[in-house]
Design a protein around this motif. Structure first.
Motif, PDB file in Angstrom:
ATOM      1  N   VAL A 124       0.856  -1.189   0.000  1.00  0.00           N
ATOM      2  CA  VAL A 124       0.000   0.000   0.000  1.00  0.00           C
ATOM      3  C   VAL A 124       0.893   1.240   0.000  1.00  0.00           C
ATOM      4  O   VAL A 124       1.381   1.662   1.060  1.00  0.00           O
ATOM      5  CB  VAL A 124      -0.944   0.021   1.222  1.00  0.00           C
ATOM      6  CG1 VAL A 124      -1.789   1.291   1.219  1.00  0.00           C
ATOM      7  CG2 VAL A 124      -1.839  -1.217   1.229  1.00  0.00           C
ATOM      8  N   PRO A 125       1.153   1.826  -1.156  1.00  0.00           N
ATOM      9  CA  PRO A 125       1.988   3.033  -1.208  1.00  0.00           C
ATOM     10  C   PRO A 125       1.271   4.224  -0.563  1.00  0.00           C
ATOM     11  O   PRO A 125       0.039   4.298  -0.549  1.00  0.00           O
ATOM     12  CB  PRO A 125       2.188   3.265  -2.712  1.00  0.00           C
ATOM     13  CG  PRO A 125       1.765   1.991  -3.369  1.00  0.00           C
ATOM     14  CD  PRO A 125       0.736   1.374  -2.487  1.00  0.00           C
ATOM     15  N   PHE A 126       2.057   5.159  -0.039  1.00  0.00           N
ATOM     16  CA  PHE A 126       1.478   6.360   0.559  1.00  0.00           C
ATOM     17  C   PHE A 126       1.552   7.514  -0.429  1.00  0.00           C
ATOM     18  O   PHE A 126       2.552   7.698  -1.123  1.00  0.00           O
ATOM     19  CB  PHE A 126       2.229   6.739   1.835  1.00  0.00           C
ATOM     20  CG  PHE A 126       1.785   8.052   2.411  1.00  0.00           C
ATOM     21  CD1 PHE A 126       0.604   8.151   3.131  1.00  0.00           C
ATOM     22  CD2 PHE A 126       2.545   9.202   2.204  1.00  0.00           C
ATOM     23  CE1 PHE A 126       0.189   9.374   3.654  1.00  0.00           C
ATOM     24  CE2 PHE A 126       2.133  10.428   2.722  1.00  0.00           C
ATOM     25  CZ  PHE A 126       0.947  10.506   3.447  1.00  0.00           C
ATOM     26  N   ILE A 127       0.473   8.275  -0.472  1.00  0.00           N
ATOM     27  CA  ILE A 127       0.450   9.522  -1.236  1.00  0.00           C
ATOM     28  C   ILE A 127      -0.305  10.555  -0.413  1.00  0.00           C
ATOM     29  O   ILE A 127      -1.337  10.245   0.202  1.00  0.00           O
ATOM     30  CB  ILE A 127      -0.214   9.334  -2.621  1.00  0.00           C
ATOM     31  CG1 ILE A 127      -0.201  10.654  -3.381  1.00  0.00           C
ATOM     32  CG2 ILE A 127      -1.616   8.788  -2.493  1.00  0.00           C
ATOM     33  CD1 ILE A 127      -0.663  10.535  -4.822  1.00  0.00           C
ATOM     34  N   GLN A 128       0.214  11.752  -0.348  1.00  0.00           N
ATOM     35  CA  GLN A 128      -0.417  12.788   0.455  1.00  0.00           C
ATOM     36  C   GLN A 128      -1.766  13.172  -0.147  1.00  0.00           C
ATOM     37  O   GLN A 128      -1.865  13.463  -1.336  1.00  0.00           O
ATOM     38  CB  GLN A 128       0.490  14.024   0.536  1.00  0.00           C
ATOM     39  CG  GLN A 128      -0.034  15.094   1.489  1.00  0.00           C
ATOM     40  CD  GLN A 128       0.946  16.236   1.664  1.00  0.00           C
ATOM     41  OE1 GLN A 128       2.099  16.138   1.236  1.00  0.00           O
ATOM     42  NE2 GLN A 128       0.505  17.314   2.294  1.00  0.00           N
ATOM     43  N   MET A 129      -2.829  13.164   0.696  1.00  0.00           N
ATOM     44  CA  MET A 129      -4.181  13.449   0.233  1.00  0.00           C
ATOM     45  C   MET A 129      -4.686  14.810   0.702  1.00  0.00           C
ATOM     46  O   MET A 129      -5.572  15.385   0.086  1.00  0.00           O
ATOM     47  CB  MET A 129      -5.141  12.365   0.745  1.00  0.00           C
ATOM     48  CG  MET A 129      -4.806  10.949   0.287  1.00  0.00           C
ATOM     49  SD  MET A 129      -4.903  10.763  -1.505  1.00  0.00           S
ATOM     50  CE  MET A 129      -6.608  11.190  -1.805  1.00  0.00           C
ATOM     51  N   LYS A 130      -4.142  15.326   1.788  1.00  0.00           N
ATOM     52  CA  LYS A 130      -4.582  16.615   2.336  1.00  0.00           C
ATOM     53  C   LYS A 130      -3.421  17.603   2.300  1.00  0.00           C
ATOM     54  O   LYS A 130      -2.278  17.247   2.582  1.00  0.00           O
ATOM     55  CB  LYS A 130      -5.070  16.431   3.780  1.00  0.00           C
ATOM     56  CG  LYS A 130      -6.347  15.618   3.906  1.00  0.00           C
ATOM     57  CD  LYS A 130      -6.686  15.369   5.379  1.00  0.00           C
ATOM     58  CE  LYS A 130      -6.900  16.676   6.107  1.00  0.00           C
ATOM     59  NZ  LYS A 130      -7.297  16.449   7.517  1.00  0.00           N
ATOM     60  N   PHE A 131      -3.742  18.855   1.937  1.00  0.00           N
ATOM     61  CA  PHE A 131      -2.713  19.890   1.838  1.00  0.00           C
ATOM     62  C   PHE A 131      -3.167  21.128   2.600  1.00  0.00           C
ATOM     63  O   PHE A 131      -4.349  21.495   2.566  1.00  0.00           O
ATOM     64  CB  PHE A 131      -2.445  20.263   0.378  1.00  0.00           C
ATOM     65  CG  PHE A 131      -1.934  19.120  -0.454  1.00  0.00           C
ATOM     66  CD1 PHE A 131      -0.570  18.918  -0.594  1.00  0.00           C
ATOM     67  CD2 PHE A 131      -2.808  18.251  -1.091  1.00  0.00           C
ATOM     68  CE1 PHE A 131      -0.102  17.869  -1.367  1.00  0.00           C
ATOM     69  CE2 PHE A 131      -2.350  17.207  -1.855  1.00  0.00           C
ATOM     70  CZ  PHE A 131      -0.979  17.005  -1.998  1.00  0.00           C
ATOM     71  N   LYS A 132      -2.226  21.738   3.296  1.00  0.00           N
ATOM     72  CA  LYS A 132      -2.515  23.003   3.969  1.00  0.00           C
ATOM     73  C   LYS A 132      -2.355  24.151   2.970  1.00  0.00           C
ATOM     74  O   LYS A 132      -1.602  24.053   2.005  1.00  0.00           O
ATOM     75  CB  LYS A 132      -1.560  23.210   5.145  1.00  0.00           C
ATOM     76  CG  LYS A 132      -1.692  22.164   6.236  1.00  0.00           C
ATOM     77  CD  LYS A 132      -0.682  22.431   7.349  1.00  0.00           C
ATOM     78  CE  LYS A 132      -0.781  21.377   8.441  1.00  0.00           C
ATOM     79  NZ  LYS A 132       0.217  21.612   9.521  1.00  0.00           N
ATOM     80  N   LEU A 133      -3.067  25.256   3.224  1.00  0.00           N
ATOM     81  CA  LEU A 133      -2.960  26.422   2.333  1.00  0.00           C
ATOM     82  C   LEU A 133      -1.537  26.956   2.299  1.00  0.00           C
ATOM     83  O   LEU A 133      -1.049  27.449   1.271  1.00  0.00           O
ATOM     84  CB  LEU A 133      -3.916  27.521   2.780  1.00  0.00           C
ATOM     85  CG  LEU A 133      -5.404  27.294   2.447  1.00  0.00           C
ATOM     86  CD1 LEU A 133      -6.262  28.377   3.079  1.00  0.00           C
ATOM     87  CD2 LEU A 133      -5.606  27.271   0.939  1.00  0.00           C
ATOM     88  N   THR A 134      -0.844  26.841   3.436  1.00  0.00           N
ATOM     89  CA  THR A 134       0.531  27.356   3.490  1.00  0.00           C
ATOM     90  C   THR A 134       1.465  26.560   2.579  1.00  0.00           C
ATOM     91  O   THR A 134       2.545  27.037   2.230  1.00  0.00           O
ATOM     92  CB  THR A 134       1.064  27.291   4.930  1.00  0.00           C
ATOM     93  OG1 THR A 134       0.885  25.958   5.435  1.00  0.00           O
ATOM     94  CG2 THR A 134       0.321  28.259   5.831  1.00  0.00           C
ATOM     95  N   GLU A 135       1.052  25.340   2.213  1.00  0.00           N
ATOM     96  CA  GLU A 135       1.858  24.525   1.312  1.00  0.00           C
ATOM     97  C   GLU A 135       1.580  24.858  -0.158  1.00  0.00           C
ATOM     98  O   GLU A 135       2.222  24.303  -1.046  1.00  0.00           O
ATOM     99  CB  GLU A 135       1.572  23.030   1.545  1.00  0.00           C
ATOM    100  CG  GLU A 135       1.930  22.552   2.943  1.00  0.00           C
ATOM    101  CD  GLU A 135       1.491  21.116   3.194  1.00  0.00           C
ATOM    102  OE1 GLU A 135       2.086  20.459   4.051  1.00  0.00           O
ATOM    103  OE2 GLU A 135       0.521  20.651   2.518  1.00  0.00           O
ATOM    104  N   CYS A 136       0.618  25.761  -0.411  1.00  0.00           N
ATOM    105  CA  CYS A 136       0.194  26.033  -1.790  1.00  0.00           C
ATOM    106  C   CYS A 136       0.375  27.509  -2.166  1.00  0.00           C
ATOM    107  O   CYS A 136      -0.306  28.012  -3.064  1.00  0.00           O
ATOM    108  CB  CYS A 136      -1.275  25.653  -1.967  1.00  0.00           C
ATOM    109  SG  CYS A 136      -1.654  23.963  -1.457  1.00  0.00           S
TER     110      CYS A 136
END
Length: 668
Positions: free
Chosen positions: A266-278
Motif C-alpha cells: 500500500v503506497p502512501f500519497i499525500q491526500m490533504k494539503f494546507k494552504l501554506t503549502e500552496c
C-alpha cells in the motif's frame, strides 16, 4: 457347570490383583515374593501418585500404606507403569542396569499373570487384519494419503515472511537509529504474543527482513490494537496475511529482502494539503492550488488502489484459495491502508464506516472485496450440506477410541501379495518405530483433549503450554495451588488456562477443568496425558525447542492455526471419512447436547465452558465460581464420552487404520 470350570473373577483394583498374584507366588515361586513387594512399594505405588518409602527398605507401615493405595487404582494401570518404567527409573536416578532389569522382570511377571487370565479387555478378534498392506513396509505412498492431500487447498504458509531463519537479518546496533532500538525493547503485549510465531525477535539487533520493515509491522500491530481496537486473534491473522503477501513477493517475485516494506503493498500519497503549502505556485490562488493538488492525489490514489487490488488478485490466484479467504486478505490490506492513511483523515473514530471514504485507494479495495463477498454468498452451503461436513458427536467418540487403540499398538501387520499359507495370505508382524507410536500418541491426545471438556476454540489447544496454560493442581482456600503443594495430590486436576481467548473481555480469566475420562479398559485420560508429556513427546522430537503441549512431527516447531487444523482434519478424514475442522467439532457438540435436552444449569455451564459470546453474562466471577458454573456441563461431557465409549463396537477399530507409522500430511 462344575465349580472348577467357573472363570476366575476379574480383580476390581490393583489390591485385589496383588492378593491373587501373591497366592500364585506362594504356591509356585516363593523366592520372588520379596522383590515383588519391592516393585509394589518402590515402583507401582510411587509412579501412580501413592506413598513413597522414606528409606532404602520399606517399613511394614509403608508397605501397608502402598497396598491400601492400590485399592484406588484399576488393574489396567499395570500396563501404564510398565510402559513408563524406564522413564521412572531415570527420574529416580537408578542407573544400575541389573537393578532396572530385575524390577522390569517382576513387572513383566505381573503383567503376564494378568494377561494369561484375560483380565485386560481383549482386542478385537480380527486384529490381524489391522494395517495389512499389499506392499511391504517402506513401499509406495498410501493411496488414501494422496486422496487426503488432493482434498486440501494449496496453502500459502510456505511463503510466510518470518517462516525461515534466513528471513531475519542481524544489524549492528550502531547502524540502527536509537528510536528503533527503544521500540524493540518496549514491546507491547501484542508484540510479545507475536513472538511465538516468529514475527519479531527478542534480541534488539535481529530484525525481520530489515529494521525499517520490522518497525513498521510492529507499529501496524499496535495501530490495530489501540486505534482500531481489534481482537488479538484478528490482529495476528491480519499481520500474517500481510507477511504472507510480502513473503510471496520476496520468494516468488524476486523482491529484495532489504527493500521489503509495507509501502510495497500500500503506497502512501499525500491526500490533504494546507494552504501554506500552496502559496508558491505562480499566480494561482492558494485554495485553487490546493484543489488541483488534491484532485491529482485523488486520481493517483485510485490508480494505486487498482494496482494494490491487482497484486492481491495475483497472489490469491497463485494460492488457489476460496473466496472467503480472499475476503480475509482484503480485510487485512484494507486495515493496512487505514494504518498508512490514518494521518490523512480528520475523524478520531477510525472504526466509523465513513472515516476513510475520501481515500480512493481504500474505496477501490472495498469494491473489489464486495465482489468476492457476493461470490462467497453464492457458494454458501445449505444447512444439509453443512451438516454433511460435521461428524456426529457419538462418532467423534469412536474416533477417540480408534486413535487410542492405534497409539497403544506396538506392532504393525502387513501382507505380501505373493505369500500364502494354507490358502490364506501370510501376515507378517514387525515392531513399530517409537517415532511412529509418538505420532499416533499425539493424534490421540489432540482428540482426547478436545472432548475432555465442552470443546474450546482451536487456538487454546495448540497454544497450550505445559506449566503455563496447561496446569495440574487444585483450589485450596479459594486459591489455585500446583499439585506439588496440594495437601492431597490425588485430588489434583488438569486445567486448561488460556492466557488470551476470543471472549476474554466478556468472561475474564478462565480455568477450564479437564475431565479424567475413564476408558472401557479402565485406563484414564490423565495417565495418557502424562505419558505423552513425560515420554512420547520427547521421543517424537529429541531437541525440545519449546514447552508447548503439541508440536510438528518433523521439526518440533509450534503448531499454528493451519498445521493444527490440518492434523485434526486428517484424523477425522482417516477415521470417519470427513475432513472436519476443529470449529466443526464445537458445532457437533452443540447439536448433540441440544438433542439430549439440557437443564438450565447445563446450558449455563456449557455457554461458559465453550466461551460463547453473550453480552448478558457476568464478567467478574472469581475463578472458583466459574468452575462451579461450568461443572454441570463438564459432568455432561464426561457422561456422554464414557457412555459412547461403553457402547462402541470394538470391531470397528480396524476401520481407517492403515500404515500407522505414516506421518501426517506435510507440515510447515
Amino acid at each position: 457347570m462344575d465349580e472348577k470350570e467357573l472363570p476366575e473373577a476379574v480383580p476390581q483394583n490393583l489390591f485385589e490383583f496383588w492378593q491373587k498374584f501373591l497366592g500364585q507366588l506362594e504356591s509356585k515361586s516363593p523366592s520372588y515374593i520379596p522383590m515383588s513387594y519391592t516393585v509394589i512399594t518402590r515402583v507401582i505405588a510411587p509412579y501412580l501418585g501413592g506413598p513413597v518409602p522414606q528409606k532404602e527398605r520399606a517399613t511394614e507401615g509403608e508397605r501397608a500404606n502402598a497396598l491400601s493405595f492400590l485399592k484406588q487404582r484399576p488393574i489396567s494401570d499395570l500396563k501404564i507403569v510398565l510402559q513408563n518404567a524406564e522413564h521412572f527409573f531415570d527420574e529416580q536416578g537408578w542407573k544400575e542396569a541389573n537393578k532396572r532389569k530385575q524390577l522390569k522382570f517382576h513387572l513383566n511377571n505381573m503383567l503376564k499373570f494378568a494377561t494369561s487370565r484375560k483380565w485386560f479387555q481383549s482386542d478385537p478378534e480380527n486384529l490381524e487384519l489391522i494395517y495389512c498392506l499389499k506392499e511391504a513396509p517402506g513401499g509406495r505412498k498410501r493411496e488414501d494419503m494422496k486422496d487426503f492431500s488432493a482434498g486440501l487447498r494449496k496453502y500459502s504458509e510456505t511463503v510466510l515472511l518470518g517462516h525461515l531463519d534466513s528471513d531475519f537479518v542481524a544489524v549492528p546496533k550502531k547502524q540502527v537509529a536509537k528510536i528503533w532500538l527503544d521500540w524493540r525493547l518496549v514491546l507491547s503485549p501484542v508484540g510479545l504474543s507475536m513472538l511465538q510465531v516468529a514475527f519479531a525477535q527478542v534480541e534488539p539487533n535481529w530484525y525481520l527482513a530489515n529494521p525499517e520493515f520490522d518497525r513498521e509491522i510492529m507499529e501496524f500491530a499496535e495501530f490495530m490494537e489501540k486505534k482500531l481496537r481489534l481482537k488479538h486473534a484478528t490482529l495476528e491473522a491480519d499481520v500474517q496475511h500481510v507477511c504472507r503477501l510480502l513473503g510471496w513477493m520476496f520468494r516468488k517475485k524476486k523482491l529484495i529482502l532489504a527493500e521489503v516494506t509495507l509501502a510495497k503493498v500500500v503506497p502512501f500519497i499525500q491526500m490533504k494539503f494546507k494552504l501554506t503549502e500552496c502559496l508558491e505556485e505562480g499566480n494561482l490562488q492558494a485554495h485553487r492550488v490546493r484543489m488541483y493538488k488534491e484532485a491529482v492525489a485523488t486520481e493517483t490514489s485510485e490508480e494505486l488502489g487498482k494496482e494494490a487490488a491487482n497484486l492481491i488478485e495475483k497472489y490469491v490466484e497463485w494460492g488457489n484459495v476460496s473466496h472467503a479467504s480472499v475476503v480475509q486478505n482484503y480485510n487485512a490490506i484494507i486495515n493496512l491502508a487505514k494504518f498508512t492513511y490514518y494521518g490523512q483523515v480528520s475523524s478520531e473514530d477510525l472504526k466509523s464506516r465513513d472515516t476513510f471514504d475520501k481515500i480512493p485507494l481504500i474505496n477501490v479495495l472495498k469494491a473489489r472485496r464486495r465482489v468476492h463477498e457476493r461470490e462467497t454468498r453464492k457458494q454458501a452451503k445449505t444447512t444439509s450440506e453443512k451438516r454433511s461436513l460435521v461428524v456426529p458427536y457419538p462418532q467423534i467418540i469412536e474416533v477417540l477410541e480408534k486413535t487410542r487403540f492405534e497409539a497403544t499398538l506396538e506392532v504393525k501387520h502387513y501382507q505380501r501379495s505373493n505369500r500364502y499359507r494354507g490358502g490364506r495370505p501370510q501376515i507378517d508382524k514387525i515392531p513399530r518405530m517409537d517415532t511412529g507410536i509418538a505420532r499416533s500418541f499425539q493424534r490421540f491426545i489432540i482428540i482426547a483433549l478436545m472432548v475432555s471438556c465442552p470443546p474450546r476454540r482451536a487456538k487454546e489447544y495448540y497454544e497450550a503450554e505445559i506449566g503455563k496454560s496447561l496446569l495440574k493442581g487444585g483450589f485450596q482456600d479459594g486459591l489455585f495451588v500446583s499439585v506439588e503443594k496440594m495437601k492431597n495430590p490425588n485430588q489434583a486436576q488438569y486445567y486448561l488456562w488460556p492466557e488470551d481467548y476470543k471472549t476474554m473481555d466478556t468472561y475474564g480469566e478462565l480455568a477450564i477443568p479437564l475431565n479424567n475420562i475413564t476408558f472401557p479398559d479402565g485406563t484414564r485420560f490423565y495417565d495418557y496425558l502424562e505419558m505423552w508429556i513425560n515420554k512420547w513427546r520427547k521421543i517424537l522430537v529429541k531437541e525440545q525447542k519449546h514447552n508447548f503441549l503439541f508440536l510438528q512431527d518433523k521439526n518440533g516447531k509450534l503448531l499454528n492455526s493451519s498445521s493444527f487444523g490440518k492434523k485434526v482434519k486428517h484424523i477425522f478424514w482417516r477415521f470417519a471419512g470427513i475432513c472436519m475442522s476443529p470449529q466443526k467439532l464445537r458445532h457437533s457438540f452443540e447439536t448433540y447436547s441440544q438433542e439430549l435436552g439440557l437443564s438450565d444449569a447445563e446450558k449455563q455451564g456449557s455457554i461458559l465452558a465453550m466461551g460463547h459470546s453473550l453480552e448478558t453474562k457476568r464478567k467478574f466471577y472469581d475463578l472458583r465460581e466459574k468452575i462451579t458454573i461450568m461443572q454441570p456441563a463438564l459432568d455432561l461431557t464426561q457422561r456422554i464420552v464414557e457412555k459412547e465409549l461403553r457402547s462402541f463396537d470394538r470391531s470397528k477399530l480396524v476401520e481407517g487404520m492403515i500404515n500407522l507409522d505414516d506421518e501426517d500430511d506435510d507440515e510447515e
